[in-house]
Design an enzyme around this catalytic site. Structure first.
Site, short mmCIF file in Angstrom:
data_model
loop_
_atom_site.label_atom_id
_atom_site.label_comp_id
_atom_site.label_asym_id
_atom_site.label_seq_id
_atom_site.Cartn_x
_atom_site.Cartn_y
_atom_site.Cartn_z
N ASP A 1 0.98 -1.32 -0.03
CA ASP A 1 0.09 0.08 0.06
C ASP A 1 0.65 1.27 -0.12
O ASP A 1 2.17 1.12 0.59
CB ASP A 1 -0.94 -0.01 1.22
CG ASP A 1 -1.90 0.84 1.19
OD1 ASP A 1 -2.28 1.52 0.18
OD2 ASP A 1 -3.02 1.16 2.16
N GLY A 2 0.22 2.28 -0.80
CA GLY A 2 0.88 3.67 -0.60
C GLY A 2 1.83 4.05 -1.66
O GLY A 2 2.40 5.12 -2.00
N ASN A 3 1.50 3.40 -2.88
CA ASN A 3 2.02 3.70 -4.20
C ASN A 3 1.61 5.14 -4.34
O ASN A 3 2.33 6.03 -5.14
CB ASN A 3 1.58 2.81 -5.48
CG ASN A 3 2.29 1.76 -5.19
OD1 ASN A 3 3.11 1.30 -4.45
ND2 ASN A 3 1.67 0.65 -6.01
N HIS B 1 2.82 3.37 -8.82
CA HIS B 1 2.78 2.00 -9.16
C HIS B 1 4.00 1.38 -9.92
O HIS B 1 4.39 0.54 -9.68
CB HIS B 1 1.76 1.88 -10.25
CG HIS B 1 0.24 2.51 -9.38
ND1 HIS B 1 -0.07 1.81 -8.13
CD2 HIS B 1 -0.71 2.83 -9.49
CE1 HIS B 1 -1.15 2.23 -7.62
NE2 HIS B 1 -1.70 3.08 -8.49
N SER C 1 -7.06 -6.06 -6.03
CA SER C 1 -8.53 -6.28 -5.55
C SER C 1 -9.69 -6.33 -6.33
O SER C 1 -9.78 -5.51 -7.26
CB SER C 1 -8.42 -5.68 -4.07
OG SER C 1 -9.25 -4.48 -4.24
N SER C 2 -10.48 -7.13 -5.68
CA SER C 2 -11.96 -7.12 -6.51
C SER C 2 -12.42 -5.80 -6.51
O SER C 2 -13.46 -5.47 -7.23
CB SER C 2 -12.82 -8.41 -6.22
OG SER C 2 -12.83 -8.46 -4.74
N LEU D 1 10.87 -20.60 -4.49
CA LEU D 1 9.67 -19.59 -3.97
C LEU D 1 8.63 -20.16 -4.88
O LEU D 1 8.61 -19.84 -5.78
CB LEU D 1 10.52 -18.54 -3.98
CG LEU D 1 9.56 -17.15 -3.66
CD1 LEU D 1 9.37 -17.37 -2.15
CD2 LEU D 1 9.83 -15.92 -4.27
C1 FPP Z 1 -1.68 0.18 -3.43
O1 FPP Z 1 -1.25 1.62 -3.50
C2 FPP Z 1 -1.38 -0.84 -4.53
C3 FPP Z 1 -1.83 -0.90 -5.46
C4 FPP Z 1 -3.46 -0.83 -5.46
C5 FPP Z 1 -1.73 -2.14 -6.50
C6 FPP Z 1 -0.23 -2.68 -6.20
C7 FPP Z 1 0.59 -2.64 -7.49
C8 FPP Z 1 1.91 -2.69 -7.25
C9 FPP Z 1 2.70 -2.84 -5.96
C10 FPP Z 1 2.74 -2.43 -8.44
C11 FPP Z 1 2.55 -3.39 -9.65
C12 FPP Z 1 2.54 -4.97 -9.43
C13 FPP Z 1 2.01 -5.67 -10.28
C14 FPP Z 1 2.15 -6.97 -10.16
C15 FPP Z 1 0.78 -5.18 -11.37
P1 FPP Z 1 -2.44 2.72 -3.61
O2 FPP Z 1 -2.63 3.20 -5.07
O3 FPP Z 1 -3.80 2.17 -2.84
O4 FPP Z 1 -1.76 3.88 -2.79
P2 FPP Z 1 -2.40 5.05 -1.86
O5 FPP Z 1 -3.20 4.27 -0.78
O6 FPP Z 1 -1.21 5.73 -1.43
O7 FPP Z 1 -3.26 5.61 -2.93
#
Ligand code: FPP
Length: 255
Positions: free
Chosen positions: A30-32, A47, A75-76, A141
């Site tokens: 979380d946190g991208n 991302h 997620s769904s 793994l």
């Molecule tokens: C949450 O961050 C992350 C996601 C919803 C997607 C996770 C994806 C990756 C780590 C990268 C790509 C990997 C694949 C396999 C596609 P958020 O967008 O909810 O961040 P925020 O809470 O700061 O808005």
């Protein structure tokens, strides 16, 4: 990418803590978005960096000798994001599978996809199935990718299969046990996660592995996912090793 278990690193991690490492670690990455917006960048850049952090995490998991890593990649509920972000994430997943698959295969990584498959884009589905098939004989793994995944949906799908068996007279209602339900989940055959890590300071499960997390240890850290590196992973593992897991019983120390 070299991700085969490295015995020296595995030993040093265990010695550092004096306890057993988790077999299965699950990640809520979380946190991208926040990582990107805090830098004045579009969320998609978060991302992109998140994918780099994911690659490094897989490498490190292999080095320290973790057996199973599960990642919550989509997620769904994520379909409710703006269409542009959803299609960027789909493209990223496609690129991850296309670009990293041969490296992961060479590193003996076995890929498994969990989540609902109905209604998914046929191209993505084919790619995911090919990744599973290509790596199905690998023994290193196990990388479990939760895609279009929601734990309640997973439990309901499993319950429907069992209900149909009962309705067809193939199973008696009292045979619907914990083991029988576990056997119908997408995660059948996998050990439950010993440790669930969520980054970005949020402290919730967000419909992730609800059944399997019954006795998981949780580790929440404030780092945003793109900043989660090997040192942060080690810190989480050290923290896990210091935990006293009782599974509802008494601590071994109290005997
Ligand atoms: C949450 O961050 C992350 C996601 C919803 C997607 C996770 C994806 C990756 C780590 C990268 C790509 C990997 C694949 C396999 C596609 P958020 O967008 O909810 O961040 P925020 O809470 O700061 O808005």
């Amino acid at each position: 990418m070299s991700v085969s278990p490295d015995r020296d690193l595995q030993a040093s991690a265990s010695e550092r803590s004096g306890a057993k490492l988790p077999r299965h670690v699950a990640f809520i990455m979380d946190g991208n978005g926040r990582w990107a917006t805090s830098r004045g960048l579009p969320r998609t850049e978060g991302h992109r960096q998140g994918l780099e952090a994911l690659r490094n995490m897989i490498r490190h998991a292999g080095k320290v000798g973790i057996e199973v890593v599960t990642i919550y990649s989509f997620s769904s509920e994520n379909w409710s994001r703006p269409e542009t972000e959803v299609s960027f994430l789909m493209g990223l997943l496609r690129r991850f599978v296309q670009r990293d698959l041969s490296e992961l295969h060479d590193a003996n990584v076995r890929i498994r996809i969990i989540g609902g498959r109905n209604g998914l884009d046929a191209g993505i589905l084919k790619l995911l199935q090919e990744a599973e098939e290509l790596t199905s004989g690998n023994t290193g793994l196990e990388l479990v990718v939760a895609f279009n995944y929601g734990a309640r949906d997973e439990i309901i799908r499993a319950a429907q299969v069992l209900a149909q068996k009962v309705a067809a007279g193939e199973m008696r209602p009292e045979e619907l046990t914990e083991a029988a339900l576990t056997e119908q989940l997408d995660t059948r055959g996998l050990p439950d996660p010993d440790l669930i890590i969520r980054t970005s300071g949020e402290m919730r499960l967000s419909n992730f592995l609800l059944w399997q997390a019954a006795y998981s240890e949780f580790y929440f850290c404030d780092l945003l996912w793109p900043d989660f590196d090997a040192a942060a992973f080690d810190k989480a593992l050290d923290c896990f090793c210091a935990r006293d897991r009782r599974y509802g019983g008494l601590s071994a120390k109290t005997y």
